[in-house]
Design a protein around this motif. Structure first.
Motif, PDB file in Angstrom:
ATOM      1  N   ALA A   2       0.684  -1.032   0.001  1.00 21.05           N
ATOM      2  CA  ALA A   2       0.106   0.030   0.108  1.00 21.05           C
ATOM      3  C   ALA A   2       0.822   1.306  -0.106  1.00 21.05           C
ATOM      4  CB  ALA A   2      -0.901  -0.121   1.424  1.00 21.05           C
ATOM      5  N   GLY A   3       0.388   2.225  -0.803  1.00 25.74           N
ATOM      6  CA  GLY A   3       1.130   3.547  -0.768  1.00 25.74           C
ATOM      7  C   GLY A   3       2.490   3.621  -1.913  1.00 25.74           C
ATOM      8  N   GLU A   4       2.661   2.501  -2.500  1.00 27.21           N
ATOM      9  CA  GLU A   4       3.822   2.434  -3.060  1.00 27.21           C
ATOM     10  C   GLU A   4       3.848   3.245  -4.416  1.00 27.21           C
ATOM     11  OE1 GLU A   4       7.091  -1.039  -1.698  1.00 27.21           O
ATOM     12  OE2 GLU A   4       5.283  -1.486  -3.113  1.00 27.21           O
ATOM     13  N   LYS A   5       5.055   3.542  -5.153  1.00 27.59           N
ATOM     14  CA  LYS A   5       4.908   4.257  -6.292  1.00 27.59           C
ATOM     15  C   LYS A   5       5.544   2.792  -7.337  1.00 27.59           C
ATOM     16  CE  LYS A   5       6.232   8.020  -9.129  1.00 27.59           C
ATOM     17  NZ  LYS A   5       6.692   9.484  -9.213  1.00 27.59           N
ATOM     18  N   GLU A  34      11.758   9.776 -13.864  1.00 28.09           N
ATOM     19  CA  GLU A  34      12.941  10.488 -13.053  1.00 28.09           C
ATOM     20  C   GLU A  34      13.789   9.303 -12.365  1.00 28.09           C
ATOM     21  OE1 GLU A  34       9.191  10.708 -12.662  1.00 28.09           O
ATOM     22  OE2 GLU A  34       9.350  12.479 -13.992  1.00 28.09           O
ATOM     23  N   ASP A  35      14.986   9.825 -12.135  1.00 26.93           N
ATOM     24  CA  ASP A  35      15.898   8.868 -11.325  1.00 26.93           C
ATOM     25  C   ASP A  35      15.371   8.653  -9.909  1.00 26.93           C
ATOM     26  OD1 ASP A  35      17.343   9.590 -13.568  1.00 26.93           O
ATOM     27  OD2 ASP A  35      19.133  10.462 -12.273  1.00 26.93           O
ATOM     28  N   GLY A  36      15.865   7.506  -9.320  1.00 28.51           N
ATOM     29  CA  GLY A  36      15.430   7.170  -7.961  1.00 28.51           C
ATOM     30  C   GLY A  36      14.078   7.563  -7.383  1.00 28.51           C
ATOM     31  N   THR A  37      13.221   7.213  -8.226  1.00 32.04           N
ATOM     32  CA  THR A  37      11.624   7.545  -7.721  1.00 32.04           C
ATOM     33  C   THR A  37      10.697   6.282  -7.772  1.00 32.04           C
ATOM     34  OG1 THR A  37      11.203   7.820 -10.200  1.00 32.04           O
ATOM     35  CG2 THR A  37      11.586   9.819  -8.822  1.00 32.04           C
ATOM     36  N   ILE A  38      11.145   5.123  -7.841  1.00 31.48           N
ATOM     37  CA  ILE A  38      10.313   3.862  -7.786  1.00 31.48           C
ATOM     38  C   ILE A  38      10.394   3.102  -6.848  1.00 31.48           C
ATOM     39  CG2 ILE A  38       9.447   2.202  -9.244  1.00 31.48           C
ATOM     40  CD1 ILE A  38       8.466   5.034 -10.573  1.00 31.48           C
ATOM     41  N   ASP A  39       9.544   2.615  -5.963  1.00 32.57           N
ATOM     42  CA  ASP A  39       9.556   1.686  -5.013  1.00 32.57           C
ATOM     43  C   ASP A  39       9.692   0.261  -5.731  1.00 32.57           C
ATOM     44  OD1 ASP A  39       8.979   3.304  -2.422  1.00 32.57           O
ATOM     45  OD2 ASP A  39       7.319   3.666  -3.406  1.00 32.57           O
ATOM     46  N   LEU A  40       8.995  -0.080  -6.452  1.00 31.93           N
ATOM     47  CA  LEU A  40       8.877  -1.425  -7.029  1.00 31.93           C
ATOM     48  C   LEU A  40       8.619  -1.430  -8.549  1.00 31.93           C
ATOM     49  CD1 LEU A  40       8.370  -4.433  -6.820  1.00 31.93           C
ATOM     50  CD2 LEU A  40       5.959  -4.120  -6.593  1.00 31.93           C
ATOM     51  N   LYS A  51      14.387   3.396  -6.442  1.00 31.72           N
ATOM     52  CA  LYS A  51      14.844   4.491  -5.278  1.00 31.72           C
ATOM     53  C   LYS A  51      15.752   3.524  -4.520  1.00 31.72           C
ATOM     54  CE  LYS A  51      10.445   6.529  -3.498  1.00 31.72           C
ATOM     55  NZ  LYS A  51       9.364   6.176  -2.843  1.00 31.72           N
ATOM     56  N   PRO A  52      16.743   4.178  -3.795  1.00 31.96           N
ATOM     57  CA  PRO A  52      17.583   3.109  -3.056  1.00 31.96           C
ATOM     58  C   PRO A  52      16.839   2.284  -2.175  1.00 31.96           C
ATOM     59  CG  PRO A  52      18.342   5.470  -2.945  1.00 31.96           C
ATOM     60  CD  PRO A  52      17.172   5.304  -3.801  1.00 31.96           C
ATOM     61  N   GLY A  53      16.733   1.183  -1.811  1.00 37.95           N
ATOM     62  CA  GLY A  53      15.966   0.374  -1.126  1.00 37.95           C
ATOM     63  C   GLY A  53      14.904  -0.142  -1.998  1.00 37.95           C
ATOM     64  N   GLY A  97      23.115  -9.629 -16.007  1.00 37.14           N
ATOM     65  CA  GLY A  97      22.754  -8.340 -16.618  1.00 37.14           C
ATOM     66  C   GLY A  97      22.363  -7.379 -15.424  1.00 37.14           C
ATOM     67  N   MET A  98      21.467  -8.126 -14.749  1.00 33.05           N
ATOM     68  CA  MET A  98      20.881  -7.252 -13.483  1.00 33.05           C
ATOM     69  C   MET A  98      21.738  -7.146 -12.602  1.00 33.05           C
ATOM     70  SD  MET A  98      17.421  -9.350 -13.208  1.00 33.05           S
ATOM     71  CE  MET A  98      15.908  -8.590 -13.772  1.00 33.05           C
ATOM     72  N   THR A  99      22.747  -7.810 -12.168  1.00 33.56           N
ATOM     73  CA  THR A  99      23.654  -7.643 -11.136  1.00 33.56           C
ATOM     74  C   THR A  99      24.943  -6.617 -11.717  1.00 33.56           C
ATOM     75  OG1 THR A  99      25.017  -9.815 -11.762  1.00 33.56           O
ATOM     76  CG2 THR A  99      23.779  -9.821  -9.733  1.00 33.56           C
ATOM     77  N   GLU A 100      25.178  -6.905 -12.951  1.00 42.89           N
ATOM     78  CA  GLU A 100      26.061  -5.702 -13.760  1.00 42.89           C
ATOM     79  C   GLU A 100      25.406  -4.369 -13.604  1.00 42.89           C
ATOM     80  OE1 GLU A 100      27.518  -8.621 -17.083  1.00 42.89           O
ATOM     81  OE2 GLU A 100      26.884  -6.630 -17.668  1.00 42.89           O
ATOM     82  N   ALA A 101      24.205  -4.280 -13.466  1.00 42.49           N
ATOM     83  CA  ALA A 101      23.392  -3.013 -13.557  1.00 42.49           C
ATOM     84  C   ALA A 101      23.487  -2.433 -12.031  1.00 42.49           C
ATOM     85  CB  ALA A 101      21.952  -3.019 -13.753  1.00 42.49           C
ATOM     86  N   GLY A 102      23.623  -3.317 -11.054  1.00 42.34           N
ATOM     87  CA  GLY A 102      24.026  -2.900  -9.775  1.00 42.34           C
ATOM     88  C   GLY A 102      22.748  -3.586  -8.791  1.00 42.34           C
ATOM     89  N   PHE A 103      21.744  -4.203  -9.206  1.00 43.95           N
ATOM     90  CA  PHE A 103      21.020  -4.973  -8.200  1.00 43.95           C
ATOM     91  C   PHE A 103      21.577  -6.313  -7.605  1.00 43.95           C
ATOM     92  CE2 PHE A 103      17.869  -2.998 -11.523  1.00 43.95           C
ATOM     93  CZ  PHE A 103      17.231  -2.716 -10.522  1.00 43.95           C
ATOM     94  N   LEU A 104      21.031  -6.552  -6.385  1.00 46.82           N
ATOM     95  CA  LEU A 104      21.621  -7.623  -5.671  1.00 46.82           C
ATOM     96  C   LEU A 104      20.410  -8.374  -4.825  1.00 46.82           C
ATOM     97  CD1 LEU A 104      24.320  -5.814  -3.566  1.00 46.82           C
ATOM     98  CD2 LEU A 104      24.635  -7.495  -5.205  1.00 46.82           C
TER      99      LEU A 104
END
Ligand SMILES: C[S@@+](CC[C@H](N)C(=O)[O-])C[C@H]1O[C@@H](n2cnc3c(N)ncnc32)[C@H](O)[C@@H]1O
Length: 395
Positions: A61-64, A133-139, A164-166, A207-214
């Motif tokens: 609930a409430g996420e972007k 926009e950069d860093g604006t999405i929760d999911l 978003k971070p996190g 590809g996802m880990t190279e992009a920075g996801f963990l």
């Protein structure tokens, strides 16, 4: 095929499908009765996904939420219901006909949900250059789209940019158990069928880990099609844009509980079950995300675990002969490498042939969430039981 030509052919294919209501694509498992209660039939009949990324208890609930390749909008509308009136949903698609149908139905869905206005916005754009926009999405969600993009690495980088971070993603897509050969990769019709552009699971996650996801791990998998011996299957994966440690943490050690005997995390740190491993503050953040958190005891001081401790877990193979029936196990995260108690080493994404005894181990509660299982046998096998010694006799 040139990138622009792939994109144009894929878009033409989906414009035609949307205009005619053609049935296409892959295995999904929607609760149709529930969706029909608020989403118009015009949207439901052009659902071309291969999973249910918004319907897997991933949306809060409430996420972007951002849906890449939103098509007629089915997952955006389900996310709209789940985020509630205070949340927001953005759907991106490159095909006008899809966007028109989605847009037309946004107000109907909002009214059916009892919202004062729609919380869903549809934007025209490409997955590898998203108008967000950069860093604006929760999911970030996406359903059977990234395989259609000619440059997947660029899409993964875009996902990381807008999260978003996190923040996190839950993506359903088609992958293959081996590299798709050139004669299929250059077949224009098969691009639209979600076949030509399918990556191997290893390449997809890399590809996802190279992009920075963990913390990338499997949520769901199901077999789909076998073409010329290549197994195409649907996977749903989740992963995180893990923020750096900011506040001082008392956590200094991680002890692997099991059931794996040994694992290597995505930063290359190896953990042996029961033995405390010194970790950095950034590792402590990563290991606190599910499902990693369930595998470790995180402590300020070294803690050893043995079989008498209720936190220690293991699944040993039956001491019986086993049969080879064509099964292959693909470890799908969150570990780069993981070993069981029978000398198998599962490298993320790489198919490893397993016998019936190992299959029984991997089907137990602790292991099952980590593996996609395929059967490559073209017909039922003879099933002669053979002796499998743990010293590598057969499996
Ligand atoms: C297989 S359909 C899936 C649609 C929707 N996700 C669903 O589950 O019904 C693929 C959708 O992705 C869109 N698409 C494909 N490649 C794209 C790209 N590179 N950028 C943006 N949209 C794309 C197509 O226009 C189409 O609407």
């Amino acid at each position: 095929m040139p990138i622009d030509e792939i994109t144009r052919k894929v878009s033409d294919r989906y414009a035609k499908a949307a205009a005619t209501g053609e049935q296409m694509c892959c295995p999904t498992n929607y609760d149709m009765a529930q969706l029909k209660s608020f989403i118009p039939e015009e949207v439901l009949k052009i659902s071309y996904g291969c999973g249910t990324p918004a319907g897997l208890k991933t949306v809060r609930a409430g996420e972007k939420v951002l849906d890449i390749g939103s098509g007629g909008g089915i997952d955006c509308f389900e996310a709209s219901r789940l985020v509630g009136p205070t949340g927001r949903v953005i759907g991106i698609d490159m095909t006008d006909t899809m966007l028109e149908i989605a847009l037309k139905n946004a107000a109907v869905v909002a009214a059916n949900l009892g919202y004062p206005s729609s919380n869903v916005e549809f934007r025209k754009g490409l997955a590898d250059a998203m108008p967000v926009e950069d860093g604006t999405i929760d999911l970030i969600i996406s359903n059977c789209v990234i395989n259609l993009a000619p440059d997947k690495r660029k899409v993964f980088r875009e996902m990381f940019r807008v999260a978003k971070p996190g923040g996190r993603f839950t993506i359903s897509d088609i992958v293959a158990d081996q590299t798709v050969p050139q004669y299929l990769a250059h077949d224009a019709d098969k691009w639209g069928d979600c076949l030509s552009g399918a990556l191997t699971l290893t390449a997809y996650i890399a590809g996802m880990t190279e992009a920075g996801f963990l913390g990338i791990h499997l949520v769901k998998s199901s077999p789909w099609q076998v073409i010329d011996g290549i197994h195409f299957f649907s996977i749903t994966l989740t992963g995180y844009k893990v923020p750096p440690a900011t506040t001082p943490s008392p956590i200094r050690y991680a002890t692997l509980r099991g059931p794996f005997n040994r694992v290597v995390d995505e930063r290359g740190t190896a953990y042996q079950r029961g033995i405390p491993q010194p970790i950095t503050p950034d590792d402590a953040v990563l290991l606190s995300y599910p499902p990693l958190a369930g595998h470790f005891v995180l402590t300020p001081h070294p803690v050893w675990l043995d079989q008498t401790d209720s936190r220690w877990t293991a699944v040993f193979p039956a001491q019986t002969p086993c049969t080879w029936q064509g099964h292959y196990a693909l470890q799908a995260g969150p570990f780069l490498e993981a070993a069981d108690d029978d000398q198998h080493i599962y490298r993320r994404g790489e198919p490893l042939e397993i016998c019936s005894k190992t299959l029984a181990v991997l089907e137990t509660e602790g292991y099952v969430p980590h593996f996609a299982i395929l059967n490559r046998a073209g017909q039922p096998t003879g099933g002669t039981a053979v002796s499998c010694a743990p010293d590598g006799g057969c499996c």
